[in-house]
Design a protein around this motif. Structure first.
Motif, PDB file in Angstrom:
ATOM      1  N   ILE A   8      55.434   2.443  32.772  1.00 62.46           N
ATOM      2  CA  ILE A   8      55.116   2.470  32.084  1.00 62.46           C
ATOM      3  C   ILE A   8      56.134   4.541  31.830  1.00 62.46           C
ATOM      4  O   ILE A   8      57.479   4.621  31.507  1.00 62.46           O
ATOM      5  N   LEU A   9      55.204   4.999  33.264  1.00 62.75           N
ATOM      6  CA  LEU A   9      55.885   6.588  33.595  1.00 62.75           C
ATOM      7  C   LEU A   9      56.796   6.633  34.096  1.00 62.75           C
ATOM      8  O   LEU A   9      58.225   7.543  33.330  1.00 62.75           O
ATOM      9  N   LEU A  10      56.931   5.669  34.963  1.00 59.56           N
ATOM     10  CA  LEU A  10      58.086   5.684  35.642  1.00 59.56           C
ATOM     11  C   LEU A  10      59.669   6.022  34.858  1.00 59.56           C
ATOM     12  O   LEU A  10      60.712   6.236  35.132  1.00 59.56           O
ATOM     13  N   ALA A  11      59.522   4.340  34.110  1.00 59.31           N
ATOM     14  CA  ALA A  11      60.933   4.281  32.707  1.00 59.31           C
ATOM     15  C   ALA A  11      60.728   5.922  32.433  1.00 59.31           C
ATOM     16  O   ALA A  11      61.738   5.615  31.993  1.00 59.31           O
ATOM     17  N   LEU A  12      59.621   5.657  31.429  1.00 63.61           N
ATOM     18  CA  LEU A  12      59.725   6.992  30.592  1.00 63.61           C
ATOM     19  C   LEU A  12      60.871   8.577  31.719  1.00 63.61           C
ATOM     20  O   LEU A  12      61.879   8.790  30.553  1.00 63.61           O
ATOM     21  N   ALA A  13      60.418   8.345  32.539  1.00 70.23           N
ATOM     22  CA  ALA A  13      60.690   9.589  33.445  1.00 70.23           C
ATOM     23  C   ALA A  13      62.508   8.538  33.187  1.00 70.23           C
ATOM     24  O   ALA A  13      63.377  10.471  33.775  1.00 70.23           O
ATOM     25  N   ILE A  14      62.654   7.737  34.107  1.00 70.11           N
ATOM     26  CA  ILE A  14      64.181   7.414  34.615  1.00 70.11           C
ATOM     27  C   ILE A  14      64.952   7.515  33.123  1.00 70.11           C
ATOM     28  O   ILE A  14      65.742   8.159  33.507  1.00 70.11           O
ATOM     29  N   VAL A  15      64.317   6.956  31.735  1.00 69.47           N
ATOM     30  CA  VAL A  15      65.591   6.867  31.026  1.00 69.47           C
ATOM     31  C   VAL A  15      65.845   8.598  30.406  1.00 69.47           C
ATOM     32  O   VAL A  15      66.833   8.686  29.531  1.00 69.47           O
ATOM     33  N   ALA A  16      63.986   9.580  30.640  1.00 68.06           N
ATOM     34  CA  ALA A  16      64.670  10.774  30.058  1.00 68.06           C
ATOM     35  C   ALA A  16      65.319  11.431  30.648  1.00 68.06           C
ATOM     36  O   ALA A  16      66.673  12.006  30.452  1.00 68.06           O
ATOM     37  N   ALA A  17      65.747  10.781  31.972  1.00 71.24           N
ATOM     38  CA  ALA A  17      66.919  11.781  33.466  1.00 71.24           C
ATOM     39  C   ALA A  17      67.985  10.698  32.861  1.00 71.24           C
ATOM     40  O   ALA A  17      69.138  11.581  32.926  1.00 71.24           O
ATOM     41  N   LEU A  18      67.970   9.515  32.633  1.00 74.45           N
ATOM     42  CA  LEU A  18      69.506   9.066  31.839  1.00 74.45           C
ATOM     43  C   LEU A  18      70.168   9.127  30.717  1.00 74.45           C
ATOM     44  O   LEU A  18      71.610   8.995  30.374  1.00 74.45           O
ATOM     45  N   GLY A  19      69.020   9.363  29.861  1.00 73.51           N
ATOM     46  CA  GLY A  19      69.858   9.092  28.431  1.00 73.51           C
ATOM     47  C   GLY A  19      69.190   8.054  27.510  1.00 73.51           C
ATOM     48  O   GLY A  19      68.517   7.061  28.727  1.00 73.51           O
ATOM     49  N   SER A  20      69.280   8.164  25.908  1.00 70.69           N
ATOM     50  CA  SER A  20      68.680   7.081  25.338  1.00 70.69           C
ATOM     51  C   SER A  20      69.214   6.022  24.881  1.00 70.69           C
ATOM     52  O   SER A  20      70.523   5.931  24.673  1.00 70.69           O
ATOM     53  N   SER A  21      69.315   4.844  26.010  1.00 70.21           N
ATOM     54  CA  SER A  21      69.852   3.725  25.388  1.00 70.21           C
ATOM     55  C   SER A  21      69.533   2.200  25.506  1.00 70.21           C
ATOM     56  O   SER A  21      68.355   2.917  27.011  1.00 70.21           O
ATOM     57  N   LEU A  22      69.777   1.089  25.535  1.00 69.48           N
ATOM     58  CA  LEU A  22      69.421  -0.127  26.068  1.00 69.48           C
ATOM     59  C   LEU A  22      69.854  -0.236  27.646  1.00 69.48           C
ATOM     60  O   LEU A  22      68.995  -0.569  28.348  1.00 69.48           O
ATOM     61  N   ILE A  23      70.713  -0.016  27.610  1.00 71.79           N
ATOM     62  CA  ILE A  23      71.330   0.352  29.168  1.00 71.79           C
ATOM     63  C   ILE A  23      70.962   0.494  30.062  1.00 71.79           C
ATOM     64  O   ILE A  23      69.959   0.483  31.018  1.00 71.79           O
ATOM     65  N   ASN A  24      70.630   2.788  29.384  1.00 70.11           N
ATOM     66  CA  ASN A  24      69.155   2.883  30.772  1.00 70.11           C
ATOM     67  C   ASN A  24      68.177   2.200  30.708  1.00 70.11           C
ATOM     68  O   ASN A  24      67.162   2.115  31.667  1.00 70.11           O
TER      69      ASN A  24
END
Length: 298
Positions: free
Chosen positions: A145-161
């Motif tokens: 979940i932390l890895l996913a959080l870091a990736i989404v935080a870097a890419l931006g909030s969206s379902l694709i990200n």
């Protein structure tokens, strides 16, 4: 040449018969597991809801009706309405499409790259195996979940990200399983026989190794779907996944927090949907594992 053709005609029906017996044995073992059947029915039920949401939804899930906001469940709105007057049942039905769609997309992404990396590492070994597995170890060093959080935080909030993030943290699971299975299968005698007949690495990997390691991949994929859906819902609950007005279950849970005492149904129904779907995948995955495990066969 004629002899080879004759042998192929003789062996082909035998192979087909063996395959049919294997599938029959698998079906009988799965049928005996009542919990697995319950899980399969739950999963099938939600898939049917997702596929027919546009046909059976009683209202437009995006239609705002402030005059009827926060209505309790009634004959007109079976599961009530939210703070904007939108029908909760309709939003749950369309939310099944989003949750299952993102779940399957994330799983496919993670499984595709995980299988490729795992089978290459297991087949070639040596320095290739070392490089790939050290990369996998780096991914495993972070909680999912932390890895996913870091990736989404870097890419931006969206379902694709979110799909990309969850797919990335799913890669190590498949890579390790496929690598271990490949290491076992490549040592078998028939692989040496195929190689001695002149088959190249691509043919050996995709025609002779991959089909024989599908069982653990299928089982892991079914079980992993539960984790993927939970993670997707968690990210949407935190505001990093589906954005308003998308009716994603995690986002619906987050929206219902503000009305937990005045309108508890806004959190109860999405929570039940997530819990039962995850339970269904877990039960069905456990049943598949038992049915496909050769150690359990008589």
């Amino acid at each position: 040449m004629k002899t080879e053709v004759i042998d192929e005609k003789i062996q082909s029906p035998i192979r087909n018969k063996v395959k049919k017996e294997k599938w029959r044995s698998f079906y009988l073992r799965l049928q005996k597991n009542k919990l697995a059947l319950v899980g399969g029915i739950i999963v099938l039920f939600y898939m049917l809801l997702a596929l027919t949401a546009s046909l059976i939804a009683p209202h437009d899930p995006y239609e705002i009706d402030l005059l009827n906001k926060l209505q309790q469940p009634s004959m007109e709105h079976w599961l009530g309405t939210d703070d904007k007057g939108r029908d909760v049942l309709s939003r749950l039905l369309y939310g099944a499409q989003l949750s299952l769609g993102v779940g399957f997309a994330s799983l496919f992404l993670g499984a595709f790259f995980g299988i490729i990396l795992g089978i290459v590492a297991g087949y070639y070994g040596k320095w290739i195996d070392t490089i790939i597995m050290r990369f996998i170890d780096i991914l495993l060093a972070f909680p999912g979940i932390l890895l996913a959080l870091a990736i989404v935080a870097a890419l931006g909030s969206s379902l694709i990200n979110v799909t990309i993030a969850v797919g990335i943290f799913t890669i190590p699971v498949f890579a390790r399983i496929v690598r271990g299975s490949t290491l076992s299968v490549k040592k078998l005698e028939y692989i040496d026989a195929v190689r001695s007949l002149g088959a190249n690495d691509i043919t050996i990997i995709f025609k002779h190794i991959l089909p024989n390691i599908l069982s653990p991949i299928i089982v892991q994929g079914t079980l992993r779907l539960a984790t993927v859906i939970l993670t997707t819902s968690a990210l949407s609950f935190l505001g990093l996944g589906a954005q308003p007005p998308l009716p994603e279950w995690g986002a619906m849970l987050s929206n219902g927090r503000d009305f937990l005492f005045s309108a508890p149904y806004l959190t109860i129904f999405p929570g039940l949907a997530i819990a039962t779907l995850v339970l269904g995948f877990n039960l069905f995955g456990d049943g598949l594992r038992d049915a496909l495990d050769p150690r359990l066969k008589k």
